[in-house]
Design a protein around this motif. Structure first.
Motif, mmCIF file in Angstrom:
data_model
loop_
_atom_site.group_PDB
_atom_site.id
_atom_site.type_symbol
_atom_site.label_atom_id
_atom_site.label_comp_id
_atom_site.label_asym_id
_atom_site.label_seq_id
_atom_site.Cartn_x
_atom_site.Cartn_y
_atom_site.Cartn_z
ATOM 1 N N ALA A 21 51.989 41.417 42.388
ATOM 2 C CA ALA A 21 51.077 40.431 41.802
ATOM 3 C C ALA A 21 50.106 41.087 40.829
ATOM 4 O O ALA A 21 49.870 40.575 39.732
ATOM 5 C CB ALA A 21 50.309 39.708 42.912
ATOM 6 N N TYR A 22 49.549 42.237 41.213
ATOM 7 C CA TYR A 22 48.651 42.955 40.310
ATOM 8 C C TYR A 22 49.384 43.403 39.059
ATOM 9 O O TYR A 22 48.846 43.317 37.947
ATOM 10 C CB TYR A 22 48.034 44.170 41.007
ATOM 11 N N ALA A 23 50.610 43.902 39.218
ATOM 12 C CA ALA A 23 51.389 44.356 38.064
ATOM 13 C C ALA A 23 51.654 43.198 37.109
ATOM 14 O O ALA A 23 51.529 43.348 35.887
ATOM 15 C CB ALA A 23 52.708 44.972 38.528
ATOM 16 N N TYR A 24 52.004 42.043 37.633
ATOM 17 C CA TYR A 24 52.232 40.875 36.784
ATOM 18 C C TYR A 24 50.939 40.432 36.106
ATOM 19 O O TYR A 24 50.914 40.176 34.906
ATOM 20 C CB TYR A 24 52.812 39.716 37.604
ATOM 21 N N TRP A 25 49.853 40.329 36.884
ATOM 22 C CA TRP A 25 48.605 39.791 36.361
ATOM 23 C C TRP A 25 48.051 40.658 35.245
ATOM 24 O O TRP A 25 47.699 40.156 34.183
ATOM 25 C CB TRP A 25 47.592 39.656 37.490
ATOM 26 N N TYR A 26 47.954 41.961 35.492
ATOM 27 C CA TYR A 26 47.342 42.844 34.506
ATOM 28 C C TYR A 26 48.340 43.345 33.470
ATOM 29 O O TYR A 26 47.948 43.723 32.370
ATOM 30 C CB TYR A 26 46.667 44.028 35.199
ATOM 31 N N GLY A 27 49.618 43.358 33.783
ATOM 32 C CA GLY A 27 50.615 43.876 32.857
ATOM 33 C C GLY A 27 51.200 42.834 31.931
ATOM 34 O O GLY A 27 51.557 43.134 30.800
ATOM 35 N N ILE A 28 51.285 41.592 32.390
ATOM 36 C CA ILE A 28 51.965 40.559 31.599
ATOM 37 C C ILE A 28 51.028 39.390 31.299
ATOM 38 O O ILE A 28 50.832 39.012 30.143
ATOM 39 C CB ILE A 28 53.218 40.056 32.343
ATOM 40 N N HIS A 29 50.446 38.812 32.334
ATOM 41 C CA HIS A 29 49.696 37.566 32.175
ATOM 42 C C HIS A 29 48.487 37.721 31.257
ATOM 43 O O HIS A 29 48.296 36.913 30.340
ATOM 44 C CB HIS A 29 49.260 37.033 33.538
ATOM 45 N N LEU A 30 47.653 38.716 31.493
ATOM 46 C CA LEU A 30 46.435 38.855 30.701
ATOM 47 C C LEU A 30 46.741 39.207 29.247
ATOM 48 O O LEU A 30 46.038 38.772 28.338
ATOM 49 C CB LEU A 30 45.501 39.889 31.320
ATOM 50 N N LYS A 31 47.817 39.969 29.015
ATOM 51 C CA LYS A 31 48.203 40.283 27.635
ATOM 52 C C LYS A 31 48.684 39.028 26.914
ATOM 53 O O LYS A 31 48.358 38.812 25.750
ATOM 54 C CB LYS A 31 49.278 41.358 27.626
ATOM 55 N N ALA A 32 49.446 38.199 27.602
ATOM 56 C CA ALA A 32 49.908 36.953 27.001
ATOM 57 C C ALA A 32 48.741 36.015 26.738
ATOM 58 O O ALA A 32 48.687 35.338 25.694
ATOM 59 C CB ALA A 32 50.932 36.278 27.913
ATOM 60 N N LEU A 33 47.789 35.976 27.655
ATOM 61 C CA LEU A 33 46.612 35.135 27.478
ATOM 62 C C LEU A 33 45.772 35.620 26.301
ATOM 63 O O LEU A 33 45.276 34.812 25.512
ATOM 64 C CB LEU A 33 45.783 35.149 28.758
ATOM 65 N N GLU A 34 45.634 36.925 26.148
ATOM 66 C CA GLU A 34 44.884 37.474 25.022
ATOM 67 C C GLU A 34 45.578 37.144 23.693
ATOM 68 O O GLU A 34 44.925 36.776 22.717
ATOM 69 C CB GLU A 34 44.755 38.991 25.172
ATOM 70 N N ARG A 35 46.895 37.248 23.679
ATOM 71 C CA ARG A 35 47.657 36.907 22.479
ATOM 72 C C ARG A 35 47.471 35.436 22.119
ATOM 73 O O ARG A 35 47.283 35.078 20.949
ATOM 74 C CB ARG A 35 49.134 37.239 22.724
ATOM 75 N N GLN A 36 47.481 34.569 23.113
ATOM 76 C CA GLN A 36 47.287 33.133 22.887
ATOM 77 C C GLN A 36 45.879 32.855 22.372
ATOM 78 O O GLN A 36 45.701 32.083 21.418
ATOM 79 C CB GLN A 36 47.524 32.386 24.195
ATOM 80 N N GLU A 37 44.879 33.474 22.977
ATOM 81 C CA GLU A 37 43.510 33.277 22.533
ATOM 82 C C GLU A 37 43.313 33.769 21.096
ATOM 83 O O GLU A 37 42.639 33.110 20.304
ATOM 84 C CB GLU A 37 42.537 34.010 23.465
ATOM 85 N N ASN A 38 43.893 34.908 20.763
ATOM 86 C CA ASN A 38 43.788 35.417 19.392
ATOM 87 C C ASN A 38 44.427 34.461 18.396
ATOM 88 O O ASN A 38 43.924 34.274 17.289
ATOM 89 C CB ASN A 38 44.412 36.807 19.281
ATOM 90 N N TYR A 39 45.540 33.854 18.775
ATOM 91 C CA TYR A 39 46.211 32.892 17.901
ATOM 92 C C TYR A 39 45.306 31.682 17.637
ATOM 93 O O TYR A 39 45.142 31.252 16.497
ATOM 94 C CB TYR A 39 47.534 32.453 18.526
#
Length: 64
Positions: free
Chosen positions: A29-47
């Motif tokens: 869960a930690y690997a998914y949250w910090y490795g995938i989810h937050l990066k995708a969320l940051e990319r979406q917010e930047n867009y």
């Protein structure tokens, strides 16, 4: 010579299985949250920030 009964083996194995499952689950869960989810969320917010800036720039240059 009788064979000694196996006692407590299942109980010990159960707690080992539970602790391994929880440990691996939390680690995954930690690997998914910090490795995938937050990066995708940051990319979406930047867009969306980029879209908002473009909209604001187009609106300010269009009204002037």
């Amino acid at each position: 010579m009788p064979i000694a009964p196996i006692t407590g083996k299942l109980r010990k194995r159960f707690w080992l299985d539970v602790s391994c499952a929880l440990g691996l689950g939390i680690t995954g869960a930690y690997a998914y949250w910090y490795g995938i989810h937050l990066k995708a969320l940051e990319r979406q917010e930047n867009y969306y920030i980029k879209l908002e800036r473009e909209r604001a720039q187009a609106q300010s240059s269009g009204s002037a």
